[in-house]
Write a protein that holds these residues in place. Sequence first.
Motif, mmCIF file in Angstrom:
data_model
loop_
_atom_site.group_PDB
_atom_site.id
_atom_site.type_symbol
_atom_site.label_atom_id
_atom_site.label_comp_id
_atom_site.label_asym_id
_atom_site.label_seq_id
_atom_site.Cartn_x
_atom_site.Cartn_y
_atom_site.Cartn_z
ATOM 1 N N ASP A 219 0.819 -1.214 0.000
ATOM 2 C CA ASP A 219 0.000 0.000 0.000
ATOM 3 C C ASP A 219 0.852 1.263 0.000
ATOM 4 O O ASP A 219 0.534 2.239 0.676
ATOM 5 N N GLY A 220 1.971 1.250 -0.732
ATOM 6 C CA GLY A 220 2.827 2.427 -0.828
ATOM 7 C C GLY A 220 3.763 2.631 0.344
ATOM 8 O O GLY A 220 4.516 3.605 0.379
ATOM 9 N N SER A 221 3.740 1.733 1.293
ATOM 10 C CA SER A 221 4.616 1.833 2.462
ATOM 11 C C SER A 221 5.680 0.746 2.405
ATOM 12 O O SER A 221 5.438 -0.348 1.891
ATOM 13 N N THR A 222 6.842 1.061 2.923
ATOM 14 C CA THR A 222 7.915 0.081 3.020
ATOM 15 C C THR A 222 7.852 -0.572 4.384
ATOM 16 O O THR A 222 7.855 0.118 5.409
ATOM 17 N N ILE A 223 7.772 -1.881 4.404
ATOM 18 C CA ILE A 223 7.737 -2.624 5.658
ATOM 19 C C ILE A 223 9.054 -3.381 5.784
ATOM 20 O O ILE A 223 9.416 -4.171 4.907
ATOM 21 N N ILE A 224 9.769 -3.082 6.848
ATOM 22 C CA ILE A 224 11.046 -3.726 7.114
ATOM 23 C C ILE A 224 10.843 -4.647 8.308
ATOM 24 O O ILE A 224 10.541 -4.189 9.409
ATOM 25 N N SER A 225 10.980 -5.945 8.065
ATOM 26 C CA SER A 225 10.816 -6.936 9.130
ATOM 27 C C SER A 225 12.182 -7.350 9.641
ATOM 28 O O SER A 225 13.080 -7.651 8.849
ATOM 29 N N ILE A 226 12.313 -7.358 10.955
ATOM 30 C CA ILE A 226 13.589 -7.673 11.591
ATOM 31 C C ILE A 226 13.394 -8.892 12.486
ATOM 32 O O ILE A 226 12.389 -9.002 13.192
ATOM 33 N N ALA A 227 14.381 -9.785 12.466
ATOM 34 C CA ALA A 227 14.365 -10.944 13.357
ATOM 35 C C ALA A 227 15.730 -11.052 14.025
ATOM 36 O O ALA A 227 16.760 -10.956 13.368
ATOM 37 N N GLY A 228 15.716 -11.201 15.330
ATOM 38 C CA GLY A 228 16.960 -11.335 16.082
ATOM 39 C C GLY A 228 17.148 -10.189 17.056
ATOM 40 O O GLY A 228 16.204 -9.517 17.444
ATOM 41 N N ARG A 229 18.388 -9.963 17.415
ATOM 42 C CA ARG A 229 18.745 -8.915 18.374
ATOM 43 C C ARG A 229 19.264 -7.689 17.631
ATOM 44 O O ARG A 229 20.056 -7.814 16.714
ATOM 45 N N ILE A 230 18.805 -6.520 18.060
ATOM 46 C CA ILE A 230 19.336 -5.272 17.520
ATOM 47 C C ILE A 230 20.258 -4.709 18.596
ATOM 48 O O ILE A 230 19.810 -4.185 19.606
ATOM 49 N N ASP A 231 21.560 -4.885 18.364
ATOM 50 C CA ASP A 231 22.545 -4.434 19.341
ATOM 51 C C ASP A 231 23.647 -3.658 18.629
ATOM 52 O O ASP A 231 23.525 -3.338 17.445
ATOM 53 N N THR A 232 24.712 -3.377 19.325
ATOM 54 C CA THR A 232 25.799 -2.576 18.761
ATOM 55 C C THR A 232 26.377 -3.213 17.504
ATOM 56 O O THR A 232 26.756 -2.514 16.565
ATOM 57 N N LEU B 42 5.647 -5.291 18.686
ATOM 58 C CA LEU B 42 6.702 -5.321 19.699
ATOM 59 C C LEU B 42 6.444 -6.418 20.730
ATOM 60 O O LEU B 42 5.318 -6.595 21.195
ATOM 61 N N SER B 43 7.500 -7.116 21.103
ATOM 62 C CA SER B 43 7.391 -8.071 22.201
ATOM 63 C C SER B 43 7.296 -7.273 23.504
ATOM 64 O O SER B 43 7.705 -6.110 23.555
ATOM 65 N N PRO B 44 6.767 -7.866 24.558
ATOM 66 C CA PRO B 44 6.691 -7.152 25.843
ATOM 67 C C PRO B 44 8.056 -6.664 26.332
ATOM 68 O O PRO B 44 8.161 -5.574 26.896
ATOM 69 N N GLU B 45 9.100 -7.456 26.077
ATOM 70 C CA GLU B 45 10.445 -7.081 26.532
ATOM 71 C C GLU B 45 10.954 -5.836 25.808
ATOM 72 O O GLU B 45 11.505 -4.925 26.418
ATOM 73 N N VAL B 46 10.779 -5.811 24.489
ATOM 74 C CA VAL B 46 11.253 -4.668 23.697
ATOM 75 C C VAL B 46 10.404 -3.438 24.005
ATOM 76 O O VAL B 46 10.933 -2.325 24.124
ATOM 77 N N LEU B 47 9.107 -3.620 24.160
ATOM 78 C CA LEU B 47 8.239 -2.496 24.521
ATOM 79 C C LEU B 47 8.665 -1.903 25.862
ATOM 80 O O LEU B 47 8.701 -0.676 26.027
ATOM 81 N N ILE C 150 16.682 -5.041 22.081
ATOM 82 C CA ILE C 150 17.211 -3.844 21.427
ATOM 83 C C ILE C 150 18.092 -3.105 22.427
ATOM 84 O O ILE C 150 17.705 -2.918 23.588
ATOM 85 N N SER C 151 19.278 -2.736 21.987
ATOM 86 C CA SER C 151 20.229 -2.024 22.851
ATOM 87 C C SER C 151 20.180 -0.531 22.544
ATOM 88 O O SER C 151 19.417 -0.076 21.687
ATOM 89 N N ALA D 117 13.156 3.994 28.101
ATOM 90 C CA ALA D 117 13.959 5.020 27.420
ATOM 91 C C ALA D 117 13.132 6.266 27.111
ATOM 92 O O ALA D 117 13.688 7.276 26.681
ATOM 93 N N GLY D 118 11.822 6.198 27.323
ATOM 94 C CA GLY D 118 10.952 7.338 27.034
ATOM 95 C C GLY D 118 10.632 7.490 25.561
ATOM 96 O O GLY D 118 10.190 8.542 25.114
ATOM 97 N N PHE D 119 10.825 6.420 24.784
ATOM 98 C CA PHE D 119 10.643 6.499 23.342
ATOM 99 C C PHE D 119 9.211 6.243 22.886
ATOM 100 O O PHE D 119 8.896 6.465 21.726
ATOM 101 N N THR D 120 8.350 5.785 23.769
ATOM 102 C CA THR D 120 6.980 5.488 23.333
ATOM 103 C C THR D 120 6.217 6.762 22.993
ATOM 104 O O THR D 120 5.237 6.700 22.263
#
Length: 110
Positions: free
Chosen positions: A9-22, A80-85, A53-54, A91-94
Amino acid sequence: MEISTRTQDGSTIISIAGRIDTATAPALERVINTEIASGNHQVLLNFSGVSYISSGGLRVLLATAKKLKGAGDRFGICCLSPEVLKILKLAGFTSIFSIHSSEGEALAGW
């Protein structure tokens, strides 16, 4: 970390699997920046497969939000998983990001 990209629908969806760290955050940032440079300014990150996510990952999210501030631009995160949320809340990002429970909810709101 695994990253896949698709358009819906005109949007780019980027799916991520795994850990997002340094170690993995730069790869995610490259994918997002490539999409934005290609003219895709409606970006939804599907975090259904993200277990952690780090601060490095949070930096990528913040940088993306700053890039997608123009008229017609959209940036959101879904599934979002409960842990990532919890990490985003601490972090105040919500309050900075548009967070949705599903891809359908996110795209319907755009």
